[in-house]
Design a protein around this motif. Structure first.
Motif, mmCIF file in Angstrom:
data_model
loop_
_atom_site.group_PDB
_atom_site.id
_atom_site.type_symbol
_atom_site.label_atom_id
_atom_site.label_comp_id
_atom_site.label_asym_id
_atom_site.label_seq_id
_atom_site.Cartn_x
_atom_site.Cartn_y
_atom_site.Cartn_z
ATOM 1 N N ASP A 13 -8.547 3.898 -4.840
ATOM 2 C CA ASP A 13 -7.743 3.738 -3.238
ATOM 3 C C ASP A 13 -8.306 4.775 -2.437
ATOM 4 O OD1 ASP A 13 -8.068 6.524 -4.590
ATOM 5 O OD2 ASP A 13 -5.621 6.584 -4.486
ATOM 6 N N HIS A 37 -2.699 0.027 -0.972
ATOM 7 C CA HIS A 37 -3.212 1.424 -0.064
ATOM 8 C C HIS A 37 -3.369 1.232 0.989
ATOM 9 C CE1 HIS A 37 -3.738 2.700 -4.660
ATOM 10 N NE2 HIS A 37 -2.546 3.999 -4.002
ATOM 11 N N ARG A 40 -0.507 0.362 3.057
ATOM 12 C CA ARG A 40 0.243 1.306 3.550
ATOM 13 C C ARG A 40 -0.350 2.180 4.698
ATOM 14 N NH1 ARG A 40 0.674 2.564 -2.319
ATOM 15 N NH2 ARG A 40 0.743 0.985 -3.267
ATOM 16 N N ASN A 41 -1.488 2.505 4.835
ATOM 17 C CA ASN A 41 -2.386 3.493 5.259
ATOM 18 C C ASN A 41 -2.273 2.485 6.639
ATOM 19 O OD1 ASN A 41 -3.076 4.951 3.190
ATOM 20 N ND2 ASN A 41 -4.971 4.136 3.490
ATOM 21 N N THR A 118 -6.081 -5.433 -5.473
ATOM 22 C CA THR A 118 -5.131 -4.070 -6.131
ATOM 23 C C THR A 118 -5.950 -3.261 -7.335
ATOM 24 O OG1 THR A 118 -4.151 -5.071 -7.302
ATOM 25 C CG2 THR A 118 -4.213 -5.212 -4.745
ATOM 26 N N GLU A 123 -2.363 1.866 -11.714
ATOM 27 C CA GLU A 123 -0.957 2.490 -11.190
ATOM 28 C C GLU A 123 0.160 2.589 -11.866
ATOM 29 O OE1 GLU A 123 -0.925 3.880 -7.856
ATOM 30 O OE2 GLU A 123 -3.029 4.061 -7.340
#
Length: 180
Positions: A13, A37, A40-41, A118, A123
């Protein structure tokens, strides 16, 4: 030091320690930034009024078949973001798209791409451990917490899902020897 060999890809990540360690400890391995990730960023820099469009545009980038087409599409999306006054999101996209599309390199089989883009597998395990430890609340000591975590990991590795192959490594046979 423990004999790990043949590492060709590390997915994370963008933790600073992990990125620098990959370069120094695993010089033949490539770093793949987790696509989830990264999305999302970028989306965190997009106001809610543009989020639906930006999400669809970013998904289109990762739907490309080759890295070159994904990078071209990302540049088009970044230009459109700037036209919509989303400069921070466009900068974030341009900055991270290179390390987020490592999975599209020709050295990785097409059949692996969906799973290596991913770090969802680890996770999911971490989320399950968090859920189990929150139920307990507080532990009398560190050993009792460790016993609960180890029991959960043992359960995950002992059930029928652990016997299935996540990736068909036979596709890598020719290139794997080079990595060692």
């Amino acid at each position: 030091e423990r004999g790990l060999k043949g590492v060709r890809l590390v997915v994370g990540d963008r933790c600073a320690g992990l990125v620098s360690t990959v370069g120094s400890m695993l010089p033949k391995a490539r770093y793949q930034r987790c696509m989830a990730h990264f999305l999302r960023n970028v989306l965190s820099k997009v106001p809610p009024s543009h989020r639906e469009w930006a999400s669809a545009a970013l998904k289109a980038v990762f739907a490309m078949e080759s890295r070159e087409s994904a990078l071209d599409k990302a540049e088009t999306v970044a230009a459109e973001m700037e036209a919509r006054r989303l400069k921070a999101a466009a900068n974030c996209l341009r900055e991270g798209i290179g390390e987020t599309t490592t999975y599209l390199l020709p050295e990785f089989p097409d059949g692996h791409r969906r799973r290596i883009r991913t770090n969802n597998m680890i996770e999911r395990l971490n989320r399950e451990i968090r859920r189990r430890t929150r139920v307990v609340g507080s532990f009398p000591d560190g050993n009792s917490a460790l016993m609960l975590v180890c029991a959960r990991i043992r359960y995950v590795t002992a059930n029928e899902w652990s016997n299935r192959r996540y990736l068909d490594m036979s596709r890598l046979d020719d290139n794997l020897q080079e990595a060692n």
